[in-house]
Design an enzyme around this catalytic site. Structure first.
Site, PDB file in Angstrom:
ATOM      1  N   ARG A   1      -1.654  -1.376  -6.762  1.00 58.17           N
ATOM      2  CA  ARG A   1      -1.787  -2.543  -5.884  1.00 58.17           C
ATOM      3  C   ARG A   1      -2.641  -3.624  -6.552  1.00 58.17           C
ATOM      4  O   ARG A   1      -2.355  -4.818  -6.420  1.00 58.17           O
ATOM      5  CB  ARG A   1      -2.378  -2.112  -4.545  1.00 58.17           C
ATOM      6  CG  ARG A   1      -2.576  -3.226  -3.524  1.00 58.17           C
ATOM      7  CD  ARG A   1      -2.773  -2.629  -2.136  1.00 58.17           C
ATOM      8  NE  ARG A   1      -3.394  -3.525  -1.187  1.00 58.17           N
ATOM      9  CZ  ARG A   1      -2.780  -4.469  -0.504  1.00 58.17           C
ATOM     10  NH1 ARG A   1      -1.481  -4.666  -0.688  1.00 58.17           N
ATOM     11  NH2 ARG A   1      -3.430  -5.220   0.369  1.00 58.17           N
TER      12      ARG A   1
ATOM     13  N   HIS B   1      -3.421   3.777  -6.048  1.00 63.44           N
ATOM     14  CA  HIS B   1      -3.846   2.528  -5.409  1.00 63.44           C
ATOM     15  C   HIS B   1      -4.132   1.439  -6.431  1.00 63.44           C
ATOM     16  O   HIS B   1      -4.102   0.248  -6.099  1.00 63.44           O
ATOM     17  CB  HIS B   1      -5.100   2.771  -4.552  1.00 63.44           C
ATOM     18  CG  HIS B   1      -5.401   1.645  -3.614  1.00 63.44           C
ATOM     19  ND1 HIS B   1      -4.595   1.311  -2.533  1.00 63.44           N
ATOM     20  CD2 HIS B   1      -6.417   0.735  -3.596  1.00 63.44           C
ATOM     21  CE1 HIS B   1      -5.108   0.279  -1.894  1.00 63.44           C
ATOM     22  NE2 HIS B   1      -6.207  -0.095  -2.514  1.00 63.44           N
TER      23      HIS B   1
ATOM     24  N   ARG C   1       0.839  -1.191   0.000  1.00 62.57           N
ATOM     25  CA  ARG C   1       0.000   0.000   0.000  1.00 62.57           C
ATOM     26  C   ARG C   1       0.881   1.250   0.000  1.00 62.57           C
ATOM     27  O   ARG C   1       2.052   1.201   0.399  1.00 62.57           O
ATOM     28  CB  ARG C   1      -0.912   0.017   1.225  1.00 62.57           C
ATOM     29  CG  ARG C   1      -1.817  -1.197   1.348  1.00 62.57           C
ATOM     30  CD  ARG C   1      -2.605  -1.141   2.647  1.00 62.57           C
ATOM     31  NE  ARG C   1      -3.525  -2.259   2.782  1.00 62.57           N
ATOM     32  CZ  ARG C   1      -3.223  -3.416   3.375  1.00 62.57           C
ATOM     33  NH1 ARG C   1      -2.009  -3.592   3.896  1.00 62.57           N
ATOM     34  NH2 ARG C   1      -4.118  -4.387   3.466  1.00 62.57           N
TER      35      ARG C   1
ATOM     36  N   HIS D   1      -3.634  -9.314   2.583  1.00 64.74           N
ATOM     37  CA  HIS D   1      -5.089  -9.416   2.674  1.00 64.74           C
ATOM     38  C   HIS D   1      -5.470 -10.478   3.702  1.00 64.74           C
ATOM     39  O   HIS D   1      -4.889 -11.550   3.742  1.00 64.74           O
ATOM     40  CB  HIS D   1      -5.690  -9.782   1.315  1.00 64.74           C
ATOM     41  CG  HIS D   1      -5.564  -8.682   0.308  1.00 64.74           C
ATOM     42  ND1 HIS D   1      -4.668  -8.729  -0.725  1.00 64.74           N
ATOM     43  CD2 HIS D   1      -6.212  -7.500   0.192  1.00 64.74           C
ATOM     44  CE1 HIS D   1      -4.768  -7.626  -1.450  1.00 64.74           C
ATOM     45  NE2 HIS D   1      -5.699  -6.872  -0.909  1.00 64.74           N
TER      46      HIS D   1
ATOM     47  N   TYR E   1      -8.946  -7.434  -5.347  1.00 66.48           N
ATOM     48  CA  TYR E   1      -7.700  -6.885  -5.897  1.00 66.48           C
ATOM     49  C   TYR E   1      -7.120  -7.749  -7.015  1.00 66.48           C
ATOM     50  O   TYR E   1      -6.241  -7.303  -7.739  1.00 66.48           O
ATOM     51  CB  TYR E   1      -6.654  -6.735  -4.780  1.00 66.48           C
ATOM     52  CG  TYR E   1      -6.907  -5.543  -3.895  1.00 66.48           C
ATOM     53  CD1 TYR E   1      -6.228  -4.344  -4.105  1.00 66.48           C
ATOM     54  CD2 TYR E   1      -7.822  -5.596  -2.866  1.00 66.48           C
ATOM     55  CE1 TYR E   1      -6.460  -3.236  -3.306  1.00 66.48           C
ATOM     56  CE2 TYR E   1      -8.072  -4.499  -2.058  1.00 66.48           C
ATOM     57  CZ  TYR E   1      -7.376  -3.319  -2.281  1.00 66.48           C
ATOM     58  OH  TYR E   1      -7.625  -2.227  -1.493  1.00 66.48           O
TER      59      TYR E   1
ATOM     60  N   LYS F   1      -1.822  -1.761   8.012  1.00 68.52           N
ATOM     61  CA  LYS F   1      -3.200  -1.304   8.131  1.00 68.52           C
ATOM     62  C   LYS F   1      -4.039  -2.274   8.947  1.00 68.52           C
ATOM     63  O   LYS F   1      -4.960  -1.871   9.676  1.00 68.52           O
ATOM     64  CB  LYS F   1      -3.801  -1.135   6.729  1.00 68.52           C
ATOM     65  CG  LYS F   1      -5.268  -0.728   6.707  1.00 68.52           C
ATOM     66  CD  LYS F   1      -5.771  -0.645   5.281  1.00 68.52           C
ATOM     67  CE  LYS F   1      -7.262  -0.314   5.246  1.00 68.52           C
ATOM     68  NZ  LYS F   1      -7.776  -0.261   3.849  1.00 68.52           N
TER      69      LYS F   1
END
Length: 327
Positions: free
Chosen positions: A282, A279, A199, A305, A314, A224
């Protein structure tokens, strides 16, 4: 038992039961006072009674301000949530007493927000509001229910599937080449992003002390998701990092998020690329990594994830590539 008496032009109801604090409230008519007293007595008999006085005297704004001071600074999303909570304080919803927060009231707030912002933004707003009400109920002892759970959430739009093509990648990297007054950090930042699926925040917080070029790993102490993650580095990522200048402050990419956004937008305009966000790199990186790491556990360990559902948002394989695999 309940007692009803007239005081001036108002009717006062008082309910007293052994083991419970007395409840007193005034009404315009005797009928309203009697109905309220009966409802309190029924709740006491059922064991569902809660003293509403504090909830009637406390507004949502009072709770939001306390949450901003005591709870929000401890959260990883403190900065973004502070903006969201400050906006909530200015809304009509914040003026309601907690006892008056009904599904209809919160639903009206949802519909009003949907007229000016996206469904995804409203979903995040409601999630923050839900967290506040849960905290107030569990930690501060306020006799309220989380009415956010009772309303319909807006339908969220499909996740972005914007991928960077090979031609666009070449044009983008050329547009951020460190020539003239251009930043020397943008090109290696984009390369490492495409090689690791990290990220933007993870990249900008990366420090040289956590990068092991010999073992080809980068340590992210606090991601995150609230967990540490060790990201494997490809040969291209290693070569890019080796060729970079070192900043005196120890950061691998000594550049702010605002500057990255501005320079990435300028580079896309310069390269003639439309509809691409940082983003999205990613998304592109995750899709490319999935071609090399077919084991989902390995893939999620690299990308960070926590669930297959999020990973699927994603990973965007092309139908042509899947058809080739089918033979």
């Amino acid at each position: 038992m309940a007692s009803i008496r007239q005081r001036g032009e108002r009717w006062q109801a008082r309910v007293t039961r052994r083991g419970f604090p007395p409840e007193t409230k005034s009404f315009r008519t005797r009928h309203e006072a009697e109905a309220w007293a009966r409802s309190i007595e029924v709740e006491v008999d059922k064991g569902t009674y809660q003293n509403r006085t504090l909830a009637e005297r406390t507004t949502l704004a009072d709770v939001v301000r306390r949450y901003l001071e005591e709870v929000n600074p401890l959260k990883k999303s403190a900065k973004d949530d502070a903006i969201r909570l400050t906006a909530l304080l200015k809304s009509r919803l914040a003026k309601h007493a907690l006892a008056n927060l009904t599904p209809a009231v919160v639903g009206a707030y949802r519909d009003e927000r949907l007229r000016s912002v996206s469904a995804a933004t409203v979903i995040r707003d409601l999630a923050v509001l839900s967290s506040i009400l849960n905290h107030a109920r569990r930690e501060w002892g306020l006799p309220i229910e989380n009415v956010v759970r009772l309303i319909r959430k807006p339908r969220q739009s499909q996740g972005r599937d914007r991928l960077l093509s090979d031609d666009e990648e070449t044009a983008l990297l050329h547009a951020v080449a460190p020539v003239g007054r251009r930043s020397p950090w943008m090109q290696p930042l984009i390369v490492v992003a495409l090689e690791t699926a990290m990220r933007r925040g993870e990249l900008l917080s990366l420090r040289w002390e956590n990068v092991n070029l010999d073992k080809r790993t980068a340590l992210l102490p606090d991601t995150k998701n609230g967990t540490r993650r060790i990201v494997p580095l490809s040969s291209k990522a290693i070569n890019t990092l080796r060729s970079m200048p070192r900043s005196l402050d120890g950061r691998v990419f000594p550049i702010s998020a605002v500057a990255v956004h501005q320079r990435f937008t300028l580079a896309c305009n310069r390269a003639g690329i439309t509809g691409l966000r940082f983003h999205d790199l990613r998304h592109a990186a995750t899709t490319r990594l999935a071609e090399k790491l077919t084991n989902l556990a390995e893939l999620s360990a690299v990308t960070g994830h926590k669930s297959l559902q999020m990973l699927k948002r994603y990973y965007h394989p092309s139908a042509e590539a899947l058809a080739t695999k089918l033979g």
